[in-house]
Design a protein around this motif. Structure first.
Motif, mmCIF file in Angstrom:
data_model
loop_
_atom_site.group_PDB
_atom_site.id
_atom_site.type_symbol
_atom_site.label_atom_id
_atom_site.label_comp_id
_atom_site.label_asym_id
_atom_site.label_seq_id
_atom_site.Cartn_x
_atom_site.Cartn_y
_atom_site.Cartn_z
ATOM 1 N N GLU A 24 0.837 -1.202 0.000
ATOM 2 C CA GLU A 24 0.000 0.000 0.000
ATOM 3 C C GLU A 24 0.872 1.252 0.000
ATOM 4 O O GLU A 24 0.559 2.240 -0.684
ATOM 5 C CB GLU A 24 -0.922 0.000 1.213
ATOM 6 C CG GLU A 24 -2.061 -1.001 1.124
ATOM 7 C CD GLU A 24 -2.896 -1.084 2.387
ATOM 8 O OE1 GLU A 24 -4.101 -1.362 2.279
ATOM 9 O OE2 GLU A 24 -2.342 -0.882 3.489
ATOM 10 N N GLY A 25 1.959 1.227 0.766
ATOM 11 C CA GLY A 25 2.862 2.369 0.771
ATOM 12 C C GLY A 25 3.478 2.616 -0.591
ATOM 13 O O GLY A 25 3.529 3.755 -1.072
ATOM 14 N N TYR A 26 3.953 1.550 -1.216
ATOM 15 C CA TYR A 26 4.544 1.688 -2.552
ATOM 16 C C TYR A 26 3.526 2.241 -3.541
ATOM 17 O O TYR A 26 3.819 3.176 -4.309
ATOM 18 C CB TYR A 26 5.056 0.333 -3.023
ATOM 19 C CG TYR A 26 5.743 0.381 -4.374
ATOM 20 C CD1 TYR A 26 7.125 0.507 -4.459
ATOM 21 C CD2 TYR A 26 5.003 0.310 -5.559
ATOM 22 C CE1 TYR A 26 7.761 0.568 -5.700
ATOM 23 C CE2 TYR A 26 5.626 0.375 -6.792
ATOM 24 C CZ TYR A 26 7.006 0.507 -6.863
ATOM 25 O OH TYR A 26 7.617 0.578 -8.083
ATOM 26 N N ASP A 27 2.327 1.686 -3.535
ATOM 27 C CA ASP A 27 1.293 2.125 -4.474
ATOM 28 C C ASP A 27 0.923 3.593 -4.267
ATOM 29 O O ASP A 27 0.588 4.303 -5.221
ATOM 30 C CB ASP A 27 0.046 1.257 -4.330
ATOM 31 C CG ASP A 27 0.237 -0.136 -4.915
ATOM 32 O OD1 ASP A 27 1.175 -0.332 -5.709
ATOM 33 O OD2 ASP A 27 -0.561 -1.025 -4.576
ATOM 34 N N THR A 28 0.978 4.047 -3.024
ATOM 35 C CA THR A 28 0.640 5.444 -2.733
ATOM 36 C C THR A 28 1.570 6.389 -3.481
ATOM 37 O O THR A 28 1.121 7.339 -4.134
ATOM 38 C CB THR A 28 0.731 5.704 -1.220
ATOM 39 O OG1 THR A 28 -0.156 4.821 -0.530
ATOM 40 C CG2 THR A 28 0.348 7.145 -0.893
ATOM 41 N N VAL A 29 2.860 6.144 -3.384
ATOM 42 C CA VAL A 29 3.822 7.014 -4.071
ATOM 43 C C VAL A 29 3.731 6.833 -5.574
ATOM 44 O O VAL A 29 3.862 7.804 -6.336
ATOM 45 C CB VAL A 29 5.246 6.755 -3.554
ATOM 46 C CG1 VAL A 29 6.280 7.475 -4.420
ATOM 47 C CG2 VAL A 29 5.371 7.220 -2.109
ATOM 48 N N ALA A 30 3.488 5.602 -6.031
ATOM 49 C CA ALA A 30 3.350 5.382 -7.476
ATOM 50 C C ALA A 30 2.215 6.237 -8.044
ATOM 51 O O ALA A 30 2.350 6.838 -9.126
ATOM 52 C CB ALA A 30 3.099 3.903 -7.758
ATOM 53 N N VAL A 31 1.092 6.294 -7.329
ATOM 54 C CA VAL A 31 -0.033 7.117 -7.783
ATOM 55 C C VAL A 31 0.329 8.590 -7.738
ATOM 56 O O VAL A 31 0.112 9.332 -8.715
ATOM 57 C CB VAL A 31 -1.280 6.837 -6.926
ATOM 58 C CG1 VAL A 31 -2.366 7.881 -7.200
ATOM 59 C CG2 VAL A 31 -1.822 5.435 -7.197
ATOM 60 N N LEU A 32 0.874 9.046 -6.620
ATOM 61 C CA LEU A 32 1.189 10.470 -6.495
ATOM 62 C C LEU A 32 2.250 10.900 -7.513
ATOM 63 O O LEU A 32 2.171 12.009 -8.064
ATOM 64 C CB LEU A 32 1.658 10.780 -5.078
ATOM 65 C CG LEU A 32 0.567 10.773 -4.001
ATOM 66 C CD1 LEU A 32 1.179 10.990 -2.622
ATOM 67 C CD2 LEU A 32 -0.490 11.834 -4.290
ATOM 68 N N ALA A 33 3.227 10.065 -7.772
ATOM 69 C CA ALA A 33 4.258 10.422 -8.746
ATOM 70 C C ALA A 33 3.652 10.597 -10.134
ATOM 71 O O ALA A 33 3.989 11.549 -10.860
ATOM 72 C CB ALA A 33 5.348 9.356 -8.773
ATOM 73 N N GLU A 34 2.743 9.705 -10.509
ATOM 74 C CA GLU A 34 2.094 9.827 -11.812
ATOM 75 C C GLU A 34 1.252 11.097 -11.881
ATOM 76 O O GLU A 34 1.250 11.804 -12.896
ATOM 77 C CB GLU A 34 1.232 8.590 -12.075
ATOM 78 C CG GLU A 34 0.496 8.623 -13.409
ATOM 79 C CD GLU A 34 1.429 8.748 -14.597
ATOM 80 O OE1 GLU A 34 1.013 9.324 -15.623
ATOM 81 O OE2 GLU A 34 2.597 8.269 -14.512
#
Length: 370
Positions: free
Chosen positions: A295-305
């Motif tokens: 969940e932590g990884y996915d959070t940054v992946a979304v925000l970076a995009e």
């Protein structure tokens, strides 16, 4: 040292770092192990974003604040991070803490992508500023209730501490099982000792006890007391909030902590991205990563995009939630408006009911999927 972006979240093109504020429980009484996994996922994703060129050539920086499971501390951290000019907030595990952070982010006009908290009423009113990756509590806990009913459990007891989160969970369970002939009896852990729970289970002829309490205590003591009582040899113990997910549970209880079903937000099989990230997280954590780390990884992946596509202006970041289409570690991530939920919601991440295998407590068994 780079000058922080201005508090308004206005665009910068001078190469200064793009900052994301991260709210994570890293000290007691917070669930420190969950916080450590969440932070590992956040940090790994930030590193990979920067290795790939950052945000339009600017480095992504994580500004971490420890919430320690304290709503007031979290709200103060949101104020501080807003003043530091972060483009968005990320993280938090504890639902009551995330609710305080979401309320403050909404008031300040600061985008907040909540990683792990599940309380349905994350905000008191609909807001454009907050989105969430974790499934709403009502979604996951109804799946858990279906699992109980499918296993023949109609007389259910909950050992519950006083909390909006625990009360919400008990209500979801009760509302779901009652029309199907089930009952949910509340055992007030503010009034009962762990040993007294056993007598209460016998009196109520409960076939399942759910732990709506903190870990390690009183959860560990309750499990030990129930497991020792021969009158309750056939009683199922469950922990829908996920206490057995982490290694400390197994270390505290050994074999007694196995066979206790809990909710986990993973697919049956991870795809290539999830498998790669899982391997990297295992190296980072020196243990198997939990779904919280993903969940932590996915959070940054979304925000970076979002930051690459829409820039760092806060209003544009928040306005992008309905446009998100990101391949996450557990499947494609998109946000929508879901009835009864006031934030932008990923509807839905995969949900499993799993337990630790009694024959091998280090191995998880999938018992039910929703």
């Amino acid at each position: 040292m780079s000058t922080p972006p201005p508090p308004s979240g206005a665009e910068r093109t001078d190469g200064a770092a793009v900052r994301i504020g991260a709210l994570v429980p890293l000290s007691r009484p917070g669930w420190v192990e969950a916080g450590r996994h969440l932070l590992a996922g956040l940090e790994l994703a930030v590193r990979e974003v920067n290795d790939a060129g950052g945000i339009a050539g600017r480095p992504l920086e994580l500004v971490v604040r420890d919430t320690a499971a304290d709503p007031r501390r979290a709200a103060a951290a949101v104020d501080e991070l807003a003043g530091l000019g972060v483009a968005a907030l990320a993280g938090e595990y504890h639902s009551v803490v995330a609710r305080a952070a979401a309320a403050r982010a909404d008031a300040l006009g600061l985008p907040f992508l909540c990683s792990s908290a599940v309380l349905d009423a994350l905000t008191e009113r609909p807001t454009p500023w907050v989105a969430r990756l974790a499934p709403a509590q009502s979604h996951g806990w109804r799946i858990y209730a279906d699992f109980l009913l499918g296993g023949g459990h109609r007389r259910i007891a909950v050992a519950a501490e006083s909390s909006v989160y625990w009360a919400s969970g008990a209500r979801i369970l009760r509302d779901h099982v009652a029309p199907r002939g089930g009952t949910v009896a509340a055992l007030d852990m503010g009034a009962l000792t762990p040993g007294a729970v056993s007598d209460a289970l016998v009196d109520r002829r409960a076939t399942a006890l759910l732990l709506l309490v903190g870990h390690p205590e009183p959860a560990v003591s309750i499990v030990e007391a129930v497991r020792r009582d021969q009158r309750l040899a056939g009683t199922m113990i469950g922990a829908p909030a996920g206490q057995p997910e982490f290694a400390r549970w197994a270390a505290s209880l050994g074999g007694a902590g196995a066979g206790i079903p809990f909710l986990r937000y993973l697919p049956e099989r991870l795809g290539p991205l999830g498998a790669r990230v899982g391997t990297a997280l295992r190296e980072r954590l020196a243990e198997a990563p939990s779904f919280v780390a993903l969940e932590g990884y996915d959070t940054v992946a979304v925000l970076a995009e979002v930051l690459r596509s829409h820039g760092v202006d806060r209003a544009r970041v928040a306005g992008s939630w309905p446009c998100v289409a990101v391949e996450g570690t557990r499947g494609p991530i998109r946000f929508s408006r879901t009835p009864g939920i006031g934030v932008w919601q990923w509807a839905w991440p995969p949900v499993q009911v799993v337990d630790r295998d009694p024959a091998d407590p280090g191995r998880f068994r999938v018992l039910h999927a929703g």
